[in-house]
Structures are given as C-alpha cells and as structure tokens.
Scaffold this active site. Structure first.
Site, PDB file in Angstrom:
ATOM      1  N   ASP A   1       0.704  -1.218  -0.075  1.00 28.30           N
ATOM      2  CA  ASP A   1       0.146   0.049   0.080  1.00 28.30           C
ATOM      3  C   ASP A   1       0.894   1.228  -0.140  1.00 28.30           C
ATOM      4  O   ASP A   1       1.922   1.537   0.793  1.00 28.30           O
ATOM      5  CB  ASP A   1      -0.838  -0.080   0.983  1.00 28.30           C
ATOM      6  CG  ASP A   1      -2.042   0.935   1.317  1.00 28.30           C
ATOM      7  OD1 ASP A   1      -2.939   0.932   0.539  1.00 28.30           O
ATOM      8  OD2 ASP A   1      -1.887   1.762   2.186  1.00 28.30           O
TER       9      ASP A   1
ATOM     10  N   GLU B   1      14.485 -15.241   0.787  1.00 20.72           N
ATOM     11  CA  GLU B   1      14.701 -16.440   1.770  1.00 20.72           C
ATOM     12  C   GLU B   1      13.714 -17.374   1.600  1.00 20.72           C
ATOM     13  O   GLU B   1      14.109 -18.651   2.280  1.00 20.72           O
ATOM     14  CB  GLU B   1      14.477 -15.790   3.029  1.00 20.72           C
ATOM     15  CG  GLU B   1      15.587 -14.948   3.802  1.00 20.72           C
ATOM     16  CD  GLU B   1      15.307 -13.986   4.938  1.00 20.72           C
ATOM     17  OE1 GLU B   1      14.061 -14.186   5.462  1.00 20.72           O
ATOM     18  OE2 GLU B   1      15.925 -13.023   5.201  1.00 20.72           O
TER      19      GLU B   1
END
Ligand code: GLC
Length: 567
Positions: free
Chosen positions: A215, A264
């Site tokens: 956002d 990751e």
C-alpha cells in the site's frame, strides 16, 4: 454469446514465475461473505467461498487488510500488522484459509500497509505517552507547531483524503498523517521501523502467504528538512525522485532490503507496489526484480473506452516491463475507484478533469447521465481485452457479476473517510467517496443481505443487486459471471509468452486486434458499428456476434472476441 467448451488445465507458468501472468482476484474481506452473521465479512466466509473462486478460475487472491482495526479507513488503519481482526477471524482461521486456497490451487497475496499505522497501534500509543524527542515519537513524524504557542500546524498541507495533514496532540506537538487523522505516518528513517516490517514480512511468509501488495509504496521515504515547504510549494515541486514526500529515490533502498527477505523463501515471495507516480519509467523502478518485482499500472483504469488510448497504454507498458524484466499489470476496478461498468456508462473523460465522478454527482445525482447497459457492455469487452494481454490481470470482487457502483447510499451510512473529510467539489476518486464499490456482494437473489450473511450488511445493498447476484448468473448463458469463467479458463489454456503483435490489417481507429504467440487473436471493437471478422474459429465473445448477408461473422460495437486463426 459464443461459449466454446473448455477444459481447465493447471496454470502453465513455472511455480516461481506464477505471478507474471496471473489473474488475481481482490477480496475486500469485510464485504465478501459473512459467516458469523455480524454484518461484516470474515475469513470463514472466504473459506466457504473457495469453491466459488476455484470455479471462477483465478490464479491468486489478493486480500485487502484483515488486521485488527477500528475501520477508520476500511482496515487500512492497522492496529497490529501481525494479527487478524477478531471481527474477521483468528490466526488459526487464517491458516485454514491459506490451506483451503492452496488446496484449490490458488495463491494468496496479502495487503501490507507500511506508510502508516493506526492511532491505536502500540507504537502510537507509546508515542503519545512519551515526551517530545523520545525514541517512541521518532518512529512517527512529530513536529512543533508554528505561531506564538505552536498553535498552528507545522505546514498548511492537505491530506490525500482532504482536510489537514497535521493533527495536534495533548502536549502541543503535531503529527503528520498523509491520509486520515487515525493514520499517523511512520518515519522510515528509524531503524526499528525497518526491522519491524521485515519481521512482519517473515511472519506472513512463514504462514504460507505467497506475496504482498504494498500500500502507498511511493510514500515511505520522506525528507522534510528543517523548514517545511508550503502546500503550494509542495505542489510545484517535481516528482522526479527529489520531492520531500512522494516517490523519493531512496524508497528503493527499503525494497532492496525486502527483496532479501522475499528471496529467503522458495519460491521467492512476490510483491506488487501500489505506486502513484508521474511516469511509466518511474513506476518501473518499483517493479524492478531487485525491488518489489511488480507494480500496479492504473493507466487503463484512468482511460476512456477508446482504442487509441488503450493501444498507447499497452504499448508503453509492455515496453517498460520488457526493459526491467518485470511483467506488467492491468486493472480496471478496485476498492478505490468507481466500478468500470459504471465508469464506461458516463460521458468520456478526455479533455476534462479525470475526477469524472465528481461531475456525475454535481450533474444531479446517481441516476443522471449514466447509460448502465452500455457501461456494462463496454466493461465486459474491456475485461476480455485485459485478459488476453500479456501480464497480470487484477480483478476486483463483484466485477465478475457486472456490478455497478452503488450510488444510493444515504450519507449517514457512508464509511469512507475521504467522504467525510471533503465536499463534492474537493472529493477525490468519484465524488461520492469509495463506499459505492465496497457494498457487500450479492450471492443470492433473495433473502437476508442477498446471501452475504444472516444478519444484514454493513453497507446497504440496493434492490437491483438481486439481478446481479451469483445465483441469478450462475449457469446462465451470456451472464457476466459465465463470461468471466469461460474467459479465465480459456486464458489458462491459451496463455503463452509475454508478448503480442498488433494486427495492423484489422486494427483501425475503433478496432484493436492483437495476436499472442500460438495464434490467440483478440479483437475489440470500441466503436458503434459492426465490423467484419477474419476467417477463424470464434472461441468466446463478450456479447453475441452478428452475421452479414453472406453468413460472415460480424463483431458488433463495444464487443471483444477471441479467435483462433485458421490458416
Ligand atoms: C491505498 C489504499 C486505500 C487506502 C490508502 C491509505 O491507496 O488502496 O484504500 O485508503 O492507501 O492506506
């Protein structure tokens, strides 16, 4: 309408690249489905509708904020980024929802709101309880006021929702909120803010979330300096990476840190930026594979239903994404804008203020000047145009039903802070605020809240919702729902490399025709008069095709057809 029988194979994209050409369905959770009968949609409601989403044939769901919130801005005022609003569900139900979606082959993208917290967030409470200059205040943007006793705001800035952007607290300091008063902006120069958001990214990634919608991605980095510019000065400053508030170049350092977190995981978590920036070039920076990877492109949402506009936008954005290695995105409707079925029934925006909705209201009210039938016909044609394009298509809940904007919400029931902080003249988005596209979905023709829940809906649903309900359209040939289902299924089948070639023989000022590798031809007639179709097999069309005197197929106005060429 021609609806060829289709089989639904699994998505052809390699898993790590699933997002590149995904169809992503936005769920605004409080208005989707209410399982516990409190008038507010919830996670159980979503779980119960997973079969619906599976049958619709979307690749992913983007879930708007579901975090604890006082709903000062429909959930974009977040009290705690690592929890579920008890009005909506629990973390256990969240896990169940992830499992149900994944079980149906649907990925999940969650909304992350890093520009601000709510004023109920523990950090903000701590800031209010702490003295000026404290570490707790440093996580936000606090300033002393102007005037003899600091009684005037530090600057005359206006928030995006209108009204002042600075609010005074008890000890006399002021804090910055780019949006509502209840949404204090975070200070991204503070290392704890960085650490906390990385923790949040891992928290949801560990729970199986596949990606994030970021956002206000262009707002995080701010550089206010000692002396604040005035509102007029701010407005005059170029948004070229050096503006004090928006789209600063160093914002990309934050996203480079996040990229490390995304990587990751296997497959890497994805992200899509909501970045309102000046140019497609600047947008491309957010979509860099070293940053968020993808960015919303709102160009089509802001364009008239016009062949030349559409073509320029497509060419421009495909060119940009080819340069960055991202894939582009397409959006016609979301929770912030007038639904496209209604927009396309309004007079064109070209040459006028793009805030056309304000004109709609000022022109005399919701029933004036909107050709709803034409609007929906064009919206369907536009959607099929979108679904044939390379890149990701972001669809907003209810557009698959052909829903129109609900204009007839009494003022006192409106919830959008942008409505309450403005007048029709100053209002952004659509002149009525954003509640009209957030009314709870109609699932059934009749009954309590048209099947949304057992005990009412948090925004009033109009009587005409009955004819746009899932029940009214399910299995009905030619319905908007069946068109979306058929188009999404075909798209999976026909999806190919991320490129297109304009068919210059068929394309005119009113007609856009392009072919995707593998012979998938999409032709849209933006004009009023029917045009002849080339030889080939018509697979699906957004409205019935016509025939000429010799039996040749014609494409009527405001219609898209998908074809497979024969020879
Ligand atoms: C984004 C959201 C909008 C929200 C605002 C503040 O623009 O899409 O709904 O009000 O950010 O968080």
């Amino acid at each position: 309408m021609t609806t060829a029988p289709v089989t639904v194979p699994t998505a052809p994209q390699a898993d790590a690249d699933w997002w590149r050409q995904a169809s992503v369905y936005q769920i605004y959770p409080r208005s989707f489905a209410d399982a516990n009968g409190d008038g507010i949609g919830d996670l159980r409601g979503i779980i119960s509708r997973v079969p619906y989403l599976e049958k619709l044939g979307v690749d992913a769901v983007w879930l708007s904020p579901f975090y604890p919130s006082a709903l000062a801005d429909g959930g974009y005022d977040v009290d705690d980024f690592r929890d579920v609003d008890p009005k909506i569900g629990t973390l256990e139900e969240f896990d169940e929802m992830v499992a149900a979606l994944h079980g149906a082959g649907i990925k999940l993208v969650v909304d992350l709101v890093p520009n601000h917290t709510s004023d109920r967030h523990e950090w903000f409470r701590e800031a209010l309880a702490s003295p000026k200059g404290s570490n707790a205040r440093e996580r936000y943007i606090f300033r002393d006021g102007e005037g003899e006793d600091g009684e005037l705001p530090p600057a005359d800035w206006t928030s995006i929702f209108n009204g002042p952007a600075w609010t005074r607290v008890e000890d006399g300091q002021w804090y910055l909120h780019s949006f509502a008063t209840e949404q204090p902006d975070l200070n991204w120069k503070h290392p704890e803010v960085h650490e906390d958001f990385k923790r949040t990214l891992r928290f949801w990634s560990d729970r199986g979330v596949d990606g994030f919608r970021i956002d206000v991605a262009h707002g995080l980095a701010k550089d206010l300096g000692e002396v604040l510019p005035s509102k007029a000065e701010l407005k005059a400053m170029p948004k070229d990476g050096t503006h004090p508030l928006w789209d600063r170049d160093e914002v990309h350092e934050i996203y480079a840190e996040w990229r490390e977190v995304f990587e990751e995981y296997t497959p890497a978590r994805t992200a899509v930026a909501e970045a309102w920036v000046e140019t497609a070039e600047r947008r491309a920076k957010y979509a860099s594979p070293k940053g968020l990877g993808q960015a919303f492109n709102f160009d089509l949402m802001e364009a008239d239903f016009d062949a030349t506009h559409f073509r320029d936008i497509v060419t421009d954005n495909l060119g940009q994404s080819a340069k960055t290695g991202s894939s582009t995105t397409w959006v016609f409707s979301n929770h912030d804008g007038v639904r496209h079925a209604t927009r396309y029934g309004l007079p064109p925006r070209a040459g006028r203020d793009v805030k056309q909705g304000a004109e709609w209201v000022l022109a005399g009210g919701p029933d004036d000047g909107i050709d709803r039938e034409l609007g929906l016909r064009r919206a369907r044609a536009a959607t099929m145009f979108e679904l044939a394009l390379p890149g990701s298509a972001y669809l907003y809940q209810g557009e698959e039903l052909g829903l129109h904007e609900v204009a007839e919400i009494p003022d006192e029931q409106r919830q959008d802070p942008s409505f309450w902080r403005s007048t029709p003249q100053t209002r952004g988005w659509d002149g009525l605020g954003r509640d009209g596209c957030r009314v709870p979905l109609p699932w059934t023709r009749e009954g309590e809240s048209f099947g949304f829940g057992s005990n009412g809906a948090h925004l009033p649903q109009p009587a005409w919702f009955a004819d746009f309900s899932v029940e009214a359209e399910d299995g009905v040939e030619g319905s908007t729902l069946e068109m979306y289902r058929a188009a999404l299924a075909l798209r999976r089948q026909l999806q190919s490399a991320e490129s297109l070639e304009w068919d210059e023989r068929l394309s005119t000022d009113d007609v856009l025709a392009f072919e995707r590798p593998g012979g998938w031809l999409s032709i849209t007639n933006f004009g009023d008069d029917a045009v002849a179709l080339p030889d080939g097999e018509a697979l699906l069309s957004s409205a019935s095709l016509e025939a000429d005197e010799e039996g040749g197929l014609l494409l009527p106005g405001a219609t898209t057809v998908w074809m497979r060429r024969t020879a």
